[in-house]
Design an enzyme around this catalytic site. Structure first.
Site, PDB file in Angstrom:
ATOM      1  N   SER A 240       0.827  -1.205   0.000  1.00 25.33           N
ATOM      2  CA  SER A 240       0.000   0.000   0.000  1.00 25.33           C
ATOM      3  C   SER A 240       0.861   1.255   0.000  1.00 25.33           C
ATOM      4  O   SER A 240       1.930   1.283   0.598  1.00 25.33           O
ATOM      5  CB  SER A 240      -0.910   0.012   1.234  1.00 25.33           C
ATOM      6  OG  SER A 240      -1.824  -1.057   1.190  1.00 25.33           O
ATOM      7  N   GLY A 277      -3.842  -2.083  -2.325  1.00 25.40           N
ATOM      8  CA  GLY A 277      -2.886  -0.998  -2.146  1.00 25.40           C
ATOM      9  C   GLY A 277      -3.192   0.233  -2.968  1.00 25.40           C
ATOM     10  O   GLY A 277      -2.449   1.211  -2.935  1.00 25.40           O
ATOM     11  N   GLY A 315      -9.009  -1.781  -0.704  1.00 26.99           N
ATOM     12  CA  GLY A 315      -9.600  -1.480   0.597  1.00 26.99           C
ATOM     13  C   GLY A 315      -9.727   0.009   0.782  1.00 26.99           C
ATOM     14  O   GLY A 315     -10.799   0.590   0.652  1.00 26.99           O
ATOM     15  N   ARG A 316      -8.565   0.660   1.034  1.00 28.45           N
ATOM     16  CA  ARG A 316      -8.581   2.098   1.311  1.00 28.45           C
ATOM     17  C   ARG A 316      -9.148   2.909   0.144  1.00 28.45           C
ATOM     18  O   ARG A 316      -9.742   3.958   0.354  1.00 28.45           O
ATOM     19  CB  ARG A 316      -7.181   2.573   1.688  1.00 28.45           C
ATOM     20  CG  ARG A 316      -6.174   2.581   0.550  1.00 28.45           C
ATOM     21  CD  ARG A 316      -4.783   2.980   1.035  1.00 28.45           C
ATOM     22  NE  ARG A 316      -4.157   1.918   1.804  1.00 28.45           N
ATOM     23  CZ  ARG A 316      -3.813   2.032   3.078  1.00 28.45           C
ATOM     24  NH1 ARG A 316      -4.026   3.163   3.720  1.00 28.45           N
ATOM     25  NH2 ARG A 316      -3.251   1.031   3.721  1.00 28.45           N
ATOM     26  N   ASP A 368      -0.335   2.215  10.097  1.00 28.81           N
ATOM     27  CA  ASP A 368      -0.618   2.346   8.667  1.00 28.81           C
ATOM     28  C   ASP A 368       0.104   3.541   8.054  1.00 28.81           C
ATOM     29  O   ASP A 368      -0.196   3.939   6.934  1.00 28.81           O
ATOM     30  CB  ASP A 368      -2.131   2.469   8.441  1.00 28.81           C
ATOM     31  CG  ASP A 368      -2.534   2.161   7.011  1.00 28.81           C
ATOM     32  OD1 ASP A 368      -2.010   1.181   6.433  1.00 28.81           O
ATOM     33  OD2 ASP A 368      -3.361   2.903   6.459  1.00 28.81           O
ATOM     34  N   CYS A 417      -2.693   6.434  29.179  1.00 28.23           N
ATOM     35  CA  CYS A 417      -1.569   6.795  30.045  1.00 28.23           C
ATOM     36  C   CYS A 417      -0.219   6.454  29.420  1.00 28.23           C
ATOM     37  O   CYS A 417       0.807   6.482  30.107  1.00 28.23           O
ATOM     38  CB  CYS A 417      -1.710   6.094  31.394  1.00 28.23           C
ATOM     39  SG  CYS A 417      -3.132   6.648  32.342  1.00 28.23           S
ATOM     40  N   TYR A 447      -8.339   1.404   7.864  1.00 30.98           N
ATOM     41  CA  TYR A 447      -7.431   0.898   8.898  1.00 30.98           C
ATOM     42  C   TYR A 447      -7.415   1.814  10.119  1.00 30.98           C
ATOM     43  O   TYR A 447      -6.363   2.202  10.618  1.00 30.98           O
ATOM     44  CB  TYR A 447      -6.029   0.698   8.318  1.00 30.98           C
ATOM     45  CG  TYR A 447      -6.040  -0.278   7.173  1.00 30.98           C
ATOM     46  CD1 TYR A 447      -6.182  -1.643   7.407  1.00 30.98           C
ATOM     47  CD2 TYR A 447      -5.971   0.156   5.851  1.00 30.98           C
ATOM     48  CE1 TYR A 447      -6.243  -2.543   6.356  1.00 30.98           C
ATOM     49  CE2 TYR A 447      -6.033  -0.737   4.793  1.00 30.98           C
ATOM     50  CZ  TYR A 447      -6.161  -2.085   5.055  1.00 30.98           C
ATOM     51  OH  TYR A 447      -6.225  -2.982   4.012  1.00 30.98           O
TER      52      TYR A 447
END
Length: 473
Positions: A240, A277, A315-316, A368, A417, A447
């Site tokens: 990607s 990708g 995907g993205r 990512d 924290c 992601y």
């Protein structure tokens, strides 16, 4: 077998081909010396989308009094524009109509997103039993036929589950996986996953998955033949965020070599999976390379003769730009240098603590390699979403990365924290925001929520998502 399509191909000619077909402006296309205009992807939000998102945000946060609300009422939340997903699918189908998309469920497994994609004709890339079950639970007709189990290294029980659910397409990159399939899912169709050169990708996968051609030809194919398995084709993934798309060319070239070997051994390969990708911002270049390489190594005559089809696992590309994350400022700590907002000074004036971070929906920063842009949503009881978006669009359209507007410099931290929970070491905001104000992050659909955790007990579960559709009339 003799590979006449690539035999003795001069390296200089290959480089010239690549330069001619990919290293040109995304707005032009040159064919036989003739330059024509090509499709340009618009990744900016429309005014209609901005108005819809702003209204949705306003309606939600107007009900929240951060001083008196119940616990978790002021939690971060998403606004998803389904119209943006529709636009992504339309753009894919216009530019790569010969490649059937199988959406990578791991990218964002929101059921509404999966349903929308299914209705648009998109299939699914699943990597586990739970992802398979999620797709099967959506009531999609013949859903099992629309899934590729694209994980080269699978748990035995997951393979048995895939067999029980008639999910009959998967990937392998080693001989040991063949033994498992022969035992637990002998009728499954197999794609051999090749290793690629993903050295220029932000998210590299070839360090973990993929075999080289010698292993595929010398080990996997003979063993698959011996075990009586169905070798159905080839898969690869160039990683990607790649900027050098020559890796796509080489991967498709290697795939043709492997296809020829399969045919010579009596297999009947029917499928080439070009992986994922893809990003919308670079899609004109990457898709152009895909088309060029497919035309060269899988010409129409060869593909039609052997009934070969092409798929991908975006995907993205499908969801990244569809999501806006809204977060609440829960604390502020002024620093000794506070008040100095000289534009040349790179020191933050204060530390802002928000109710989401790298252990939550902004984990994409760590895992990512993303750097999501942060904007001011509210300040002094005023809403600035539209103003911020219009300023951003103006900067992008003018190709001006040097915003000269005075701003306030902050570092931004998540709620846990852990000192690692830093969202931004230096963010320049348009307003001097305070506790109780809201910030928003654009283009965070990929992601993000899928990898959030319950670290420190700060997550109340699944993040609330509001939906709009800028594509509706």
């Amino acid at each position: 077998m003799k590979h006449t399509i690539i035999e003795n191909e001069p390296e200089i000619k290959l480089q010239n081909d690549l330069n001619h077909h990919i290293e040109i402006s995304p707005n032009t296309k040159t064919t036989n010396g003739t330059t024509t205009t090509t499709t340009t992807l618009n990744v900016n939000k429309t005014l209609k989308a901005i108005d819809l998102i702003e209204t949705s945000i306003k309606n939600h946060i107007s009900t929240i009094d951060h001083e008196n609300c119940l616990p978790n009422d002021e939690d971060s939340f998403f606004v998803c524009d389904l119209g943006e997903i529709i636009n992504s699918v339309n753009q894919w189908q216009q530019i790569l109509p010969m490649v059937q998309p199988y959406y990578a469920v791991k990218c964002n497994s929101n059921p509404q997103i999966l349903t929308t994609l299914s209705e648009l004709g998109v299939n699914f890339d699943c990597a586990s039993k739970n992802e398979i079950d999620l797709v099967l639970s959506l009531g999609i007709h013949q859903a099992h036929e629309r899934i590729i189990y694209a994980n080269p290294c699978k748990t035995n029980s997951f393979i048995r589950h895939a067999a029980d659910e008639n999910v009959n397409l998967t990937t392998v990159d080693n001989v040991h996986e063949l033994y498992k399939l022969a035992k637990f899912h002998p009728h499954c169709k197999i794609l051999i996953r090749l290793i690629t050169d993903d050295s220029t990708a932000q998210c590299q996968l070839s360090t973990k998955f993929g075999c080289d051609l010698n292993t595929a030809i010398g080990e996997i194919l003979p063993k698959a033949k011996e075990l009586g398995l169905q070798v159905h084709g080839v898969a690869f993934h160039v990683g990607s965020g790649a900027k050098d798309f020559s890796s796509i060319y080489q991967a498709i070239k290697d795939s043709r070599i492997l296809f020829d070997e399969m045919l010579s051994m009596g297999f009947t390969p029917k499928l080439l999976d070009i992986g994922g990708g893809f990003e919308r911002e670079t899609f004109p270049q990457s898709s152009q390379m895909v088309k060029f390489a497919l035309e060269k190594f899988f010409p129409i005559e060869f593909s039609q003769l052997n009934e070969i089809k092409f798929i991908a696992e975006p995907g993205r590309f499908m969801v990244a730009n569809a999501f806006t994350l809204i977060t609440h400022i829960i604390a502020r700590r002024d620093l000794p240098t506070g008040g100095n907002n000289n534009n040349n000074d790179m020191t933050p004036s204060a530390m802002l603590y928000i109710n989401d971070g790298v252990y939550g929906n902004l984990n994409c920063i760590l895992f990512d390699h993303q750097t999501p842009k942060v904007y001011v949503l509210t300040n002094e009881n005023q809403l600035f979403y539209k103003q911020e978006m219009m300023r951003s669009l103006s900067v992008n359209n003018n190709n001006n990365n040097n915003n000269k507007t005075d701003g306030f410099k902050f570092s931004i931290w998540g709620p846990t924290c852990d000192g690692l929970d830093c969202v931004s070491s230096l963010a320049k905001l348009s307003k001097n925001v305070q506790v109780g104000d809201w910030l928003f992050f654009e283009n965070v659909g990929a992601y993000t929520s899928c990898a959030s955790t319950k670290f420190n007990g700060l997550s109340s579960g699944e993040t609330k998502t509001l939906y709009v559709n800028s594509n509706e009339e």
